[in-house]
Design an enzyme around this catalytic site. Sequence first.
Site, PDB file in Angstrom:
ATOM      1  CG  ASP A 162      -2.073   1.022   1.071  1.00  0.00           C
ATOM      2  OD1 ASP A 162      -2.519   1.280  -0.064  1.00  0.00           O
ATOM      3  OD2 ASP A 162      -2.476   1.601   2.112  1.00  0.00           O
ATOM      4  CG  ASP A 187      -0.924   0.306  -4.052  1.00  0.00           C
ATOM      5  OD1 ASP A 187      -1.391  -0.135  -5.108  1.00  0.00           O
ATOM      6  OD2 ASP A 187      -1.633   0.486  -3.045  1.00  0.00           O
ATOM      7  CG  ASP A 191      -4.006   4.905  -4.725  1.00  0.00           C
ATOM      8  OD1 ASP A 191      -3.646   4.995  -5.919  1.00  0.00           O
ATOM      9  OD2 ASP A 191      -4.092   3.833  -4.107  1.00  0.00           O
ATOM     10  NE  ARG A 242      -5.875   0.137 -10.416  1.00  0.00           N
ATOM     11  CZ  ARG A 242      -5.810  -0.326  -9.172  1.00  0.00           C
ATOM     12  NH1 ARG A 242      -5.200   0.411  -8.237  1.00  0.00           N
ATOM     13  NH2 ARG A 242      -6.325  -1.499  -8.852  1.00  0.00           N
TER      14      ARG A 242
END
Length: 376
Positions: A162, A187, A191, A242
């Site tokens: 993470d 990761d 985010d 993404r």
Amino acid sequence: MGTVHSRKYRNGINGSSSQPNPPPYIRTYPPNQPTATATNSEMSCSLPYSNVDSNLRALAGQAEGFGKCAIGGLNGPIYHVTTLADDGPGSLHDGCRKKEPLWIVFDVSGTIFLSSYLAVSSYKTIDGRGQRIKFTGKGLRLKECEHVIICNLEFEGGRGHDVDCIQIKPKSKHIWIDRCSLSDFDDGCIDITRESTDITVSRCHFYKHDKTMLIGADPSHVTDRCIRVTIHHCFFDGTVQRHPRVRFAKVHLYNNYTRCWGIYAVCSSVESQIFSECNIYEAGAAGAKKGTFLYFTEKAADKECPSTGFVTSQGDIFLNGAPACPQAGGYCEGNMFHPSEYYPTWTVEPATENLKEILKLCTGWQNISRPCEKTA
């Protein structure tokens, strides 16, 4: 800057085989674009924010899009980072934990190895102009904070579960990330989850990375319906997926260049609304076999039936076999937001080969001097 936008110009419906005429607000900025052989400084004139490097604090409140209100440390003193140490006097860590507003600048260049996430508190500007600062080990965490500006920094080599370059959660707002280079974290690069909103990501370079940007982490997080993000003039350079992946949120993408992705370019999942405007999507060698836009069906925790998200593609170009935007099941105009509902102007130009050259040179960390502090 652009002129006032209006909902009447929303004519880019999913699945259109031909692009509509550009709406009146789409304009070249400035009108005379440089050629592909122009210098870096000449090309930068075609990007927004031409005035933000004239004064140290000129960044404050100048973001386009949803992060437009971010003022960072405008109303605080200048804090000088004098050491590359992870913590201690004169370190970035020491400045970021202070509660008062600060405009943080660097008097040193080099790599800062973070042994744990560096928490950034509210009303901070982390301004890397004038130096070359790279973060490795861990990244920055914006937790329950507001009014943060992060400018002209590098992130590379983050390790651990993470571990993101920049993690924005929970309930953070009024954030602007500008001119950063982000790569090779275990990761994500950026985010944005857990009710964090009113964020702009601009002029960033993403490369050598897999899961680039996540907006909304899980279909059970139904309060993420509040998330609003603008991503513009960014270069997604061979990253796998993404660009971004979105759940629930409203996202405006414009004048970005995404090339040679590995799985898909943009993913629209449960109830998300993505307004893709004048972007360049260029597939790699096997790009025709990989979708540009992926629709992924998930069930929101408070709904009985699963659903996908929605995409409007307006003025985008698709190169080297990149599939154009297909229509999602259940699409109708009522499902989609328009950016002009939230901000009246933004700087956008048609997607062209020239825009590609500009974005390849003028995104990510820039070798520019720190502007002087000018007082009235």
